[in-house]
Design a protein around this motif. Sequence first.
Motif, PDB file in Angstrom:
ATOM      1  N   MET A 320     -46.671  11.725  16.922  1.00  0.00           N
ATOM      2  CA  MET A 320     -47.018  10.344  17.295  1.00  0.00           C
ATOM      3  C   MET A 320     -47.481   9.498  16.117  1.00  0.00           C
ATOM      4  O   MET A 320     -47.915   8.356  16.295  1.00  0.00           O
ATOM      5  CB  MET A 320     -48.098  10.363  18.377  1.00  0.00           C
ATOM      6  N   HIS A 321     -47.389  10.048  14.912  1.00  0.00           N
ATOM      7  CA  HIS A 321     -47.745   9.220  13.751  1.00  0.00           C
ATOM      8  C   HIS A 321     -46.891   9.658  12.565  1.00  0.00           C
ATOM      9  O   HIS A 321     -47.256  10.546  11.805  1.00  0.00           O
ATOM     10  CB  HIS A 321     -49.230   9.357  13.415  1.00  0.00           C
ATOM     11  N   THR A 322     -45.740   9.012  12.444  1.00  0.00           N
ATOM     12  CA  THR A 322     -44.924   9.321  11.275  1.00  0.00           C
ATOM     13  C   THR A 322     -44.509   8.029  10.597  1.00  0.00           C
ATOM     14  O   THR A 322     -44.736   6.927  11.115  1.00  0.00           O
ATOM     15  CB  THR A 322     -43.684  10.146  11.648  1.00  0.00           C
ATOM     16  N   HIS A 323     -43.946   8.186   9.412  1.00  0.00           N
ATOM     17  CA  HIS A 323     -43.278   7.096   8.695  1.00  0.00           C
ATOM     18  C   HIS A 323     -41.967   7.720   8.242  1.00  0.00           C
ATOM     19  O   HIS A 323     -41.907   8.354   7.199  1.00  0.00           O
ATOM     20  CB  HIS A 323     -44.114   6.607   7.515  1.00  0.00           C
ATOM     21  N   MET A 324     -40.947   7.580   9.054  1.00  0.00           N
ATOM     22  CA  MET A 324     -39.695   8.305   8.815  1.00  0.00           C
ATOM     23  C   MET A 324     -38.844   7.508   7.846  1.00  0.00           C
ATOM     24  O   MET A 324     -37.821   6.939   8.202  1.00  0.00           O
ATOM     25  CB  MET A 324     -39.002   8.512  10.161  1.00  0.00           C
ATOM     26  N   ILE A 408     -46.495  -2.563  18.511  1.00  0.00           N
ATOM     27  CA  ILE A 408     -46.928  -3.211  17.270  1.00  0.00           C
ATOM     28  C   ILE A 408     -48.007  -2.330  16.659  1.00  0.00           C
ATOM     29  O   ILE A 408     -48.839  -1.760  17.375  1.00  0.00           O
ATOM     30  CB  ILE A 408     -47.507  -4.612  17.564  1.00  0.00           C
ATOM     31  N   LYS A 409     -47.963  -2.197  15.330  1.00  0.00           N
ATOM     32  CA  LYS A 409     -49.055  -1.501  14.641  1.00  0.00           C
ATOM     33  C   LYS A 409     -49.875  -2.524  13.868  1.00  0.00           C
ATOM     34  O   LYS A 409     -49.370  -3.189  12.964  1.00  0.00           O
ATOM     35  CB  LYS A 409     -48.533  -0.443  13.677  1.00  0.00           C
ATOM     36  N   ILE A 410     -51.133  -2.621  14.253  1.00  0.00           N
ATOM     37  CA  ILE A 410     -52.073  -3.520  13.587  1.00  0.00           C
ATOM     38  C   ILE A 410     -52.535  -2.872  12.291  1.00  0.00           C
ATOM     39  O   ILE A 410     -52.878  -1.693  12.273  1.00  0.00           O
ATOM     40  CB  ILE A 410     -53.316  -3.735  14.489  1.00  0.00           C
ATOM     41  N   ALA A 455     -55.276   4.708  15.817  1.00  0.00           N
ATOM     42  CA  ALA A 455     -54.847   5.764  14.902  1.00  0.00           C
ATOM     43  C   ALA A 455     -56.024   6.248  14.051  1.00  0.00           C
ATOM     44  O   ALA A 455     -56.952   5.482  13.764  1.00  0.00           O
ATOM     45  CB  ALA A 455     -53.745   5.238  13.985  1.00  0.00           C
ATOM     46  N   HIS A 456     -55.963   7.517  13.673  1.00  0.00           N
ATOM     47  CA  HIS A 456     -56.819   8.087  12.611  1.00  0.00           C
ATOM     48  C   HIS A 456     -58.275   8.378  13.004  1.00  0.00           C
ATOM     49  O   HIS A 456     -59.109   8.583  12.122  1.00  0.00           O
ATOM     50  CB  HIS A 456     -56.851   7.198  11.356  1.00  0.00           C
ATOM     51  N   LEU A 457     -58.637   8.384  14.247  1.00  0.00           N
ATOM     52  CA  LEU A 457     -59.993   8.787  14.665  1.00  0.00           C
ATOM     53  C   LEU A 457     -61.117   8.079  13.887  1.00  0.00           C
ATOM     54  O   LEU A 457     -61.908   8.721  13.200  1.00  0.00           O
ATOM     55  CB  LEU A 457     -60.154  10.313  14.506  1.00  0.00           C
ATOM     56  N   THR A 556     -49.306  13.132  12.656  1.00  0.00           N
ATOM     57  CA  THR A 556     -49.545  13.749  11.350  1.00  0.00           C
ATOM     58  C   THR A 556     -49.762  12.750  10.220  1.00  0.00           C
ATOM     59  O   THR A 556     -50.332  13.115   9.204  1.00  0.00           O
ATOM     60  CB  THR A 556     -48.328  14.598  10.949  1.00  0.00           C
ATOM     61  N   ASP A 557     -49.243  11.527  10.352  1.00  0.00           N
ATOM     62  CA  ASP A 557     -49.144  10.609   9.207  1.00  0.00           C
ATOM     63  C   ASP A 557     -48.348  11.266   8.077  1.00  0.00           C
ATOM     64  O   ASP A 557     -48.709  11.138   6.905  1.00  0.00           O
ATOM     65  CB  ASP A 557     -50.533  10.159   8.733  1.00  0.00           C
ATOM     66  N   GLU A 558     -47.322  11.979   8.437  1.00  0.00           N
ATOM     67  CA  GLU A 558     -46.386  12.686   7.538  1.00  0.00           C
ATOM     68  C   GLU A 558     -46.911  14.045   7.101  1.00  0.00           C
ATOM     69  O   GLU A 558     -46.527  15.062   7.632  1.00  0.00           O
ATOM     70  CB  GLU A 558     -46.003  11.855   6.312  1.00  0.00           C
TER      71      GLU A 558
HETATM   72 ZN    ZN Z   1     -49.610   6.164   8.873  1.00  0.00          ZN
END
Ligand code: ZN
Length: 651
Positions: A320-324, A408-410, A455-457, A556-558
């Motif tokens: 649920m958290h990638t930058h592909m 949308i990602k803020i 995102a990111h706790l 994961t954020d990658e």
């Molecule tokens: Zn990220």
Amino acid sequence: MKRAVVVVVLGLAGVAWQDRSAPVERGTLRLHYVQKPIGTERYDIVTTPGDGGLQLTADFDFTDRGGRVQLAATLRTAADLTPVHFSAKGKSYRFVNVDSAIDIAGHIATVRADGGEARVTLPAQFYTVDGYAPFAAQMLMLRYWKQHGRPRVLTTVPGLPSNDVIIEARGRDEATIAGRAVALDRFVVDGVVWGRETLWLDERGSLAAAITRAGGLSFEAVREDLESGLAWFVDRGTRDRIADLEEITRRTPAAHAGTYALLGGTIVDAVRDRAIADGVVVIRDGRIADVGPRGAVTIPSGTQAVDVAGKTIVPGLWDMHTHMTQIEWAPVYLGAGVTTVRDMGNEFEFVAALRDAIVAKRAAGPRLLLAGLIDGGGPNAFGVYYAATPDEAKRVVAKYHDAGFQQIKIYSLITPPIVEAICAEAHRLGMTVTGHIPTGMSIEQAVSAGMDHIAHLPIRGEAGSEEVTRTIGFLRDHKTVMDPTQSWNELLGHAAGAPVTAFQPGIAKIPPPLNRLFSNAGTAGVDAATARSRVERGLRIVNALHAAGVPVVAGTDEGIPGHSVHREIELYVEAGLTPLQALQAATIVPARAMKLDAELGTIERGKRADLVVLDANPLDDIRNIRRVRWTVSDGRMYDAAALWKSVRFQP
Ligand SMILES: [Zn+2]
């Protein structure tokens, strides 16, 4: 001490040449991060007196979100362009330190890099580059390659024993840039960084442009006189990459597709808390036609049987958290059993094209759900999509909506009234909003302004404290979804110098350029116990969120491609979730969060056939989630090992 000696020697040499020879070549490249202009690379090339060799000096310098990144590099070659000396010092990205020096005598290289020194025997053909920067070194590498018979594989140092770079000439592009016709030769370079880069040389062999990745996102260099051609280069590079993925897909075909049945496996459907022993899954045209214990499922005659006795079948995993940002992620994700990902910010043109190729089945890859990044304006902003006024907010949300983005990602610099405007417009269009809590806003303010996910706790304090308990209650009441990216925190926060393999065995299987990058990652000045206690504080909050009923989704954020998904799931078990609950955080919980649970997230009749066949049961030991044998993506069953190998990972 050694370093000082090198600097003095080069300094004297530089002065000597300045007197005798003017630069034979000089260039300025404009640097961009996700298409935003952020700095320059300047280089000079002079002829070495006497032996006809070249000396390149390059200054690479940019500022990203307020952080300055500088690298100084020198490359000296013989007359036939064979390197005799290379040094690079500084940073190539915000968290990537570079400090390497290589001296070559005959076939022996003395390599100082990563805090060590080694003497290595070089093959007949080799080059010296240390990552993508400076681009001018890659330019000279291409010239060397052309002059030396265009070898299929070119070994590069540092990075021995096996940093093999594959270069392909892709032909000539004719473009009109700034009203001028230009003819450029396009090259694809695979292995200087993980994955493919595109570089263009003009007719004189001068670098016109390059597209690579830094810090996991796209990074573009364009020669200053061609700057207005940035969009053209991005488009051409994107088409090249999608074609590459289509080619990988053709070379790595599905072993089974259409109608077939998986027989004899243990099924963990993510609905029940018990597994189905000796189960059957019938797959027809991309869907689960039936599932259950062997005696309870009718298998239509003529259905091809695939024996999976002894294996365990779980729903396809989600990240649920990638930058592909590169095509190589597609086979990696499928190899890791990941069949759906949410992209949290990317180059618009690239990610839309990648999604379309996967949807059209021209390319194999996970389902790609897109969150469009928006930041506030100003010099420290991220990316090229900004909103500083409500009208801008509406325009940019509409652009993403029209391109089929789900969310949308803020980002951090958006002001409170604009967060509200973005959320209102996104909700009006049926989209949801995720992202960072903007600078100066509290979690409560951001959620009250309309953010659906976080995102990111970003929760400070200790689980169980009054303040944290109140925040968690607030998130539960607002049905806010949290993607805590704990594997990313662990990877970047671990004590620098401590082995990554201690918590992430996957690092042993990744390509050399990534391995060097992550082996050098970590936090300086922290011991292993302190690093671990920081991870544990986060995990206690994850457990408290889960216990309170806040949806926690694995992201994961990658991190370490593919393997970080497995680590994220393992960490949730360390946090206190059961293995089934941790698996659900990477399957049905994200499916619900994205309102796709009618189609995805469990193994149930009628849902899309996204499945993972594991060699062992993750309910027995969550680490078995790493043991992916087959991945079924939209009904097509792929051999995981072949997918990993297709992008130079070890299975
Ligand atoms: Zn990220």
